[in-house]
Write a protein that holds these residues in place. Structure first.
Motif, PDB file in Angstrom:
ATOM      1  N   UNK A 175       9.330   2.284  34.338  1.00 58.66           N
ATOM      2  CA  UNK A 175       9.298   1.321  35.429  1.00 58.66           C
ATOM      3  C   UNK A 175       8.341   1.772  36.533  1.00 58.66           C
ATOM      4  N   UNK A 176       7.789   0.805  37.237  1.00 52.52           N
ATOM      5  CA  UNK A 176       7.073   1.116  38.464  1.00 52.52           C
ATOM      6  C   UNK A 176       8.063   1.723  39.454  1.00 52.52           C
ATOM      7  N   UNK A 177       7.743   2.822  40.127  1.00 53.05           N
ATOM      8  CA  UNK A 177       8.680   3.380  41.108  1.00 53.05           C
ATOM      9  C   UNK A 177       9.074   2.319  42.140  1.00 53.05           C
ATOM     10  N   UNK A 178      10.356   2.299  42.497  1.00 53.50           N
ATOM     11  CA  UNK A 178      10.820   1.307  43.463  1.00 53.50           C
ATOM     12  C   UNK A 178       9.988   1.337  44.739  1.00 53.50           C
ATOM     13  N   UNK A 179       9.611   2.537  45.161  1.00 50.42           N
ATOM     14  CA  UNK A 179       8.863   2.677  46.415  1.00 50.42           C
ATOM     15  C   UNK A 179       7.486   2.029  46.333  1.00 50.42           C
ATOM     16  N   UNK A 180       6.975   1.833  45.101  1.00 46.36           N
ATOM     17  CA  UNK A 180       5.654   1.235  44.938  1.00 46.36           C
ATOM     18  C   UNK A 180       5.707  -0.289  44.829  1.00 46.36           C
ATOM     19  N   UNK A 190      16.213  -5.239  35.307  1.00 48.14           N
ATOM     20  CA  UNK A 190      17.185  -4.411  36.024  1.00 48.14           C
ATOM     21  C   UNK A 190      16.664  -3.908  37.364  1.00 48.14           C
ATOM     22  N   UNK A 191      15.376  -3.578  37.417  1.00 46.65           N
ATOM     23  CA  UNK A 191      14.785  -3.100  38.663  1.00 46.65           C
ATOM     24  C   UNK A 191      14.820  -4.196  39.728  1.00 46.65           C
ATOM     25  N   UNK A 192      14.476  -5.425  39.340  1.00 48.07           N
ATOM     26  CA  UNK A 192      14.509  -6.532  40.290  1.00 48.07           C
ATOM     27  C   UNK A 192      15.915  -6.755  40.823  1.00 48.07           C
ATOM     28  N   UNK A 193      16.918  -6.625  39.960  1.00 43.75           N
ATOM     29  CA  UNK A 193      18.292  -6.821  40.415  1.00 43.75           C
ATOM     30  C   UNK A 193      18.691  -5.738  41.411  1.00 43.75           C
ATOM     31  N   UNK A 194      18.251  -4.513  41.156  1.00 46.08           N
ATOM     32  CA  UNK A 194      18.521  -3.430  42.114  1.00 46.08           C
ATOM     33  C   UNK A 194      17.869  -3.715  43.461  1.00 46.08           C
ATOM     34  N   UNK A 195      16.596  -4.127  43.405  1.00 49.62           N
ATOM     35  CA  UNK A 195      15.858  -4.344  44.644  1.00 49.62           C
ATOM     36  C   UNK A 195      16.383  -5.548  45.429  1.00 49.62           C
ATOM     37  N   UNK A 229      20.269 -11.347  46.679  1.00 51.11           N
ATOM     38  CA  UNK A 229      20.461 -12.309  45.600  1.00 51.11           C
ATOM     39  C   UNK A 229      21.354 -11.772  44.480  1.00 51.11           C
ATOM     40  N   UNK A 230      21.703 -10.495  44.522  1.00 54.80           N
ATOM     41  CA  UNK A 230      22.467  -9.901  43.423  1.00 54.80           C
ATOM     42  C   UNK A 230      23.597  -9.034  43.946  1.00 54.80           C
ATOM     43  N   UNK A 231      24.613  -8.875  43.100  1.00 56.33           N
ATOM     44  CA  UNK A 231      25.744  -8.000  43.387  1.00 56.33           C
ATOM     45  C   UNK A 231      26.153  -7.285  42.107  1.00 56.33           C
ATOM     46  N   UNK A 232      26.470  -6.014  42.214  1.00 51.64           N
ATOM     47  CA  UNK A 232      27.015  -5.287  41.067  1.00 51.64           C
ATOM     48  C   UNK A 232      28.489  -5.651  40.915  1.00 51.64           C
ATOM     49  N   UNK A 253      24.551 -16.571  37.756  1.00 50.82           N
ATOM     50  CA  UNK A 253      24.749 -16.022  36.414  1.00 50.82           C
ATOM     51  C   UNK A 253      25.504 -14.711  36.503  1.00 50.82           C
ATOM     52  N   UNK A 254      26.229 -14.407  35.435  1.00 53.38           N
ATOM     53  CA  UNK A 254      26.759 -13.074  35.191  1.00 53.38           C
ATOM     54  C   UNK A 254      25.908 -12.478  34.081  1.00 53.38           C
ATOM     55  N   UNK A 255      25.247 -11.344  34.358  1.00 51.32           N
ATOM     56  CA  UNK A 255      24.339 -10.735  33.393  1.00 51.32           C
ATOM     57  C   UNK A 255      24.829  -9.341  33.024  1.00 51.32           C
ATOM     58  N   UNK A 256      24.839  -9.064  31.720  1.00 49.04           N
ATOM     59  CA  UNK A 256      25.281  -7.771  31.196  1.00 49.04           C
ATOM     60  C   UNK A 256      24.088  -7.012  30.633  1.00 49.04           C
ATOM     61  N   UNK A 257      24.065  -5.689  30.874  1.00 49.37           N
ATOM     62  CA  UNK A 257      22.964  -4.841  30.416  1.00 49.37           C
ATOM     63  C   UNK A 257      23.502  -3.630  29.676  1.00 49.37           C
ATOM     64  N   UNK A 258      22.712  -3.156  28.696  1.00 51.05           N
ATOM     65  CA  UNK A 258      23.074  -1.922  28.011  1.00 51.05           C
ATOM     66  C   UNK A 258      22.450  -0.730  28.733  1.00 51.05           C
TER      67      UNK A 258
END
Length: 354
Positions: free
Chosen positions: A187-192, A223-228, A233-236, A316-321
Motif C-alpha cells: 500500500x501507499x503509506x497513509x502519510x503519503x 481497506x486503506x480508504x476505510x481506515x482513512x 464515512x466508516x466505522x469499525x 454497507x457492511x463489508x467483511x475483509x480477510x
C-alpha cells in the motif's frame, strides 16, 4: 499457487489416493493439502469424468439458459454463495472483457479477462442419491475457481451434453501450467495519501459504482480508504456483526443484498433470508434458492461504510480477510432512484462497534 512439477499420471495417482483417504474433503481443500491448484486436479482427471473446455466463455454463458434451472456458485476462501435459477439476460461487453447476468435469481458481475480454464465435470451425487452431478467449472490463471454452474435434478441434461460437445477442447496440447500468484503490491503509506482530497471526493460521490474509480485515482486500497475515512464515512464493527445483521434481517423480514465474489466474478442475492444455522466455524443461510456459507474464523475485520449518492446515503457492511480482500458485502435491498430502507439502517445502527 505455484505451478506443479508433478506429471499428470503422478498427480492423478496422488489425487486418487488422497480421495480414498479423505472421501468427504472438498476438492478446493484437497488441492491446498496437495500443494496444487484445483484446476490441476481436474486436469489430472481429464477423460475420467472431466472434459476440458475450449474458451469462448462469453458465448458459452449466453447459451446456459438452455439448461433451465441450475445452481450458480461463486466463492472465495471464507464465503460460498449459491443461487438457484436460470441464466437469463446475459450481457457481454467484449471491449472491456466483462459481462452481466441480470435475472431476479441469478445476478452476476463477470470479469472475463480473469477466466482462463474451464471444465465440464461429472461426479456422483452426494449422500448416495444416485446418478451423476454435472457441472461447468471455470478457473483463473492461478487455477483458482472463479465460478461454477451445477445442474439440478430439473436441469436439461441433453442440453448440457450438447453444450459440452460444442465447447470441448479438441486439441492435443496439455493444459498450460497455472501461473504463480503475484506478490501483492504494498500500500501507499497513509502519510503519503492526501486524506483531505480523498474525503472530499468521497463526499462528492453520486453513485456507488464511482467508488472503485475514486480509490484508483487516489492510489489507495479499499481497506486503506476505510481506515482513512474512519469517523467520517466508516466505522469499525465487530467481526461477528455479519451474523447479527443476518439474524436481525431474518427476524424483521428485512430484504437485503448479499455480494460475494473473487477477482473473476461477483454474485448477488437480493431478497429475504430466513433459515439460519451455525455449524462452526461456518454460519449459514439455508433457504430454498439461496444458500450462504460464511467462515466466521476467516473474518479479520468488519466495517460499516457509507457512500453518498444522488438517492441519499447508501450503507454497507463489508467483511475483509487477513490479506485485505473483501469476503462479503451486505446492503439493504434497493433500486436506483429509491432511498435506502430504514429497517436496514436500523440493523446497521445496532451492530456492535469496536
Amino acid at each position: 499457487m505455484e505451478p506443479t512439477t508433478l506429471t499428470r499420471p503422478d498427480l492423478k495417482e496422488r489425487w486418487h489416493a488422497y480421495r480414498r483417504a479423505h472421501p468427504t474433503t472438498r476438492i478446493r481443500n484437497a488441492a491446498a493439502d496437495l500443494g496444487v491448484s484445483e484446476a490441476d486436479l481436474l486436469a489430472a482427471d481429464e477423460g475420467d469424468g472431466v472434459t476440458r473446455l475450449d474458451g469462448g466463455w462469453g458465448a458459452l454463458l449466453q447459451e446456459l439458459d438452455a439448461l433451465g434451472e441450475v445452481m450458480a456458485l461463486t466463492r472465495n476462501d471464507a464465503c460460498v454463495h449459491e443461487k438457484t435459477g436460470v441464466y437469463r439476460n446475459v450481457k457481454l461487453f467484449e471491449s472491456h472483457r466483462m459481462g452481466l447476468v441480470l435475472d431476479e435469481q441469478i445476478d452476476l458481475r463477470l470479469f472475463l479477462e480473469r477466466w482462463r480454464f474451464g471444465f465440464a465435470v461429472e461426479t456422483p451425487w452426494e449422500g448416495g442419491q444416485g446418478g451423476l452431478r454435472r457441472s461447468l467449472q471455470f478457473f483463473d490463471a492461478h487455477g483458482t475457481a472463479v465460478h461454477k454452474v451445477f445442474l439440478t435434478r430439473r436441469s436439461d441434461v441433453a442440453a448440457y451434453d450438447r453444450l459440452v460437445a460444442k465447447y470441448r477442447y479438441t486439441g492435443s496440447e496439455p493444459l498450460p501450467p497455472v501461473e504463480p500468484r503475484p506478490v501483492p503490491e504494498p500500500e501507499t503509506p497513509d502519510a503519503a495519501v492526501d486524506r483531505a482530497a480523498l474525503l472530499q471526493d468521497w463526499a462528492e460521490l453520486r453513485d456507488t459504482h464511482d467508488f472503485f474509480p475514486m480509490l484508483k485515482a487516489h492510489g489507495v486500497s479499499r481497506p486503506q480508504a476505510l481506515r482513512l475515512a474512519e469517523g467520517t464515512f466508516t466505522e469499525r464493527v465487530e467481526p461477528a456483526s455479519a451474523r447479527q445483521a443476518l439474524e436481525h434481517a431474518a427476524a424483521t423480514e428485512t430484504p437485503i443484498m448479499v455480494f460475494v465474489g473473487n477477482p473473476g466474478c461477483i454474485q448477488i442475492h437480493t431478497g429475504p433470508v430466513r433459515r439460519l444455522k451455525a455449524t462452526p466455524p461456518w454460519f449459514n443461510v439455508l433457504d430454498p434458492g439461496f444458500q450462504l456459507h460464511l467462515n466466521e474464523e476467516g473474518i479479520a475485520s468488519a466495517w460499516v461504510v457509507r457512500k453518498p449518492t444522488r438517492d441519499g446515503t447508501v450503507t454497507a457492511l463489508e467483511l475483509f480477510d487477513a490479506g485485505g480482500d473483501v469476503i462479503a458485502q451486505f446492503f439493504g435491498k434497493r433500486k436506483p432512484g429509491l432511498p435506502e430502507r430504514e429497517d436496514w439502517r436500523a440493523i446497521v445502527t445496532a451492530l456492535p462497534r469496536q
